[in-house]
Design a protein around this motif. Structure first.
Motif, short mmCIF file in Angstrom:
data_model
loop_
_atom_site.label_atom_id
_atom_site.label_comp_id
_atom_site.label_asym_id
_atom_site.label_seq_id
_atom_site.Cartn_x
_atom_site.Cartn_y
_atom_site.Cartn_z
N GLU A 23 0.62 -1.27 0.02
CA GLU A 23 0.00 -0.15 0.01
C GLU A 23 0.78 1.42 0.09
O GLU A 23 0.49 2.34 -0.62
N THR A 24 1.76 1.28 0.79
CA THR A 24 2.98 2.60 0.96
C THR A 24 3.68 2.49 -0.16
O THR A 24 4.17 3.75 -0.61
N GLU A 25 4.31 1.64 -0.90
CA GLU A 25 5.43 1.65 -1.80
C GLU A 25 4.98 1.14 -3.17
O GLU A 25 5.82 1.49 -4.06
N GLY A 26 4.42 0.00 -3.40
CA GLY A 26 4.04 -0.82 -4.31
C GLY A 26 2.77 -0.36 -5.36
O GLY A 26 2.91 -0.20 -6.47
N MET A 27 1.88 0.04 -4.66
CA MET A 27 0.54 0.01 -5.41
C MET A 27 0.77 1.30 -6.43
O MET A 27 -0.09 1.01 -7.51
N ALA A 28 0.94 2.18 -5.91
CA ALA A 28 1.01 3.57 -6.89
C ALA A 28 1.76 3.15 -8.10
O ALA A 28 1.25 3.58 -9.20
N ILE A 29 2.90 2.56 -8.21
CA ILE A 29 3.55 2.26 -9.02
C ILE A 29 2.75 1.27 -10.23
O ILE A 29 2.96 1.33 -11.35
N LEU A 34 0.70 -0.61 -14.88
CA LEU A 34 -0.13 -1.78 -15.33
C LEU A 34 -1.62 -1.35 -15.60
O LEU A 34 -2.28 -2.00 -16.45
N GLY A 35 -2.16 -0.53 -14.89
CA GLY A 35 -3.48 0.05 -15.12
C GLY A 35 -4.77 -0.57 -14.38
O GLY A 35 -5.17 -0.11 -13.42
N ARG A 36 -5.26 -1.55 -15.09
CA ARG A 36 -6.47 -2.10 -14.77
C ARG A 36 -6.46 -3.16 -13.80
O ARG A 36 -6.33 -4.52 -14.08
N MET A 37 -6.37 -2.63 -12.32
CA MET A 37 -6.55 -3.99 -11.25
C MET A 37 -7.81 -4.28 -11.28
O MET A 37 -8.67 -3.51 -11.14
N ILE A 38 -8.10 -5.62 -11.16
CA ILE A 38 -9.38 -6.47 -11.07
C ILE A 38 -9.66 -6.41 -9.36
O ILE A 38 -10.86 -6.31 -9.16
N GLY A 75 11.81 2.68 -8.94
CA GLY A 75 11.06 2.81 -7.79
C GLY A 75 10.43 1.12 -7.49
O GLY A 75 10.40 0.62 -6.35
N TRP A 76 10.04 0.73 -8.69
CA TRP A 76 9.68 -0.98 -8.41
C TRP A 76 10.82 -1.78 -8.09
O TRP A 76 10.59 -2.68 -7.25
N GLN A 77 12.08 -1.44 -8.54
CA GLN A 77 13.20 -2.24 -8.27
C GLN A 77 13.40 -2.16 -6.66
O GLN A 77 13.69 -3.32 -6.04
N ALA A 78 13.26 -1.06 -6.12
CA ALA A 78 13.68 -0.87 -4.76
C ALA A 78 12.61 -1.62 -3.96
O ALA A 78 12.93 -2.13 -2.88
#
Length: 107
Positions: A23-29, A34-38, A75-78
């Protein structure tokens, strides 16, 4: 359209830590790229300590392009470096819709 279902099996007791980190680091990226989270879920009954999330793509080419862009994102790699110690296993399935199914986002 295809849907990718990803299942992550975590070390026992790590679901809350995983969800907070995501929630704090991965979701926004991930949502930006990716766009369309189901959906995004944790298991309550059945195999425990699992996270299941699903993403929609136009086709496998879109999935490949978007996942490559995400993998290249600093950011994703971190984030992934922090995530890996929580994981035991990862599984990915590509699902195709039944001919009569219309996704909610296409109504």
């Amino acid at each position: 359209m295809i849907v990718e279902e990803r299942t992550y099996t975590l070390h026992p007791g790590q679901v809350a830590a995983y969800l907070k980190l995501y929630e704090t680091e991965g979701m926004a990226i991930q949502k930006r790229i990716l766009g369309r989270m189901i959906g995004y879920y944790s298991t309550e009954i059945g195999p425990l300590n699992q996270i299941v999330h699903m993403w929609a793509y136009t086709d496998l080419n879109e999935r490949t392009t978007k996942r490559a862009a995400m993998a290249a994102d600093p950011g994703w790699q971190a984030y992934v470096q922090k995530l890996r110690p929580l994981l035991i296993a990862q599984e990915s399935k590509v699902l195709t819709p039944a001919p009569f199914f219309t996704p909610l986002w296409q109504d």
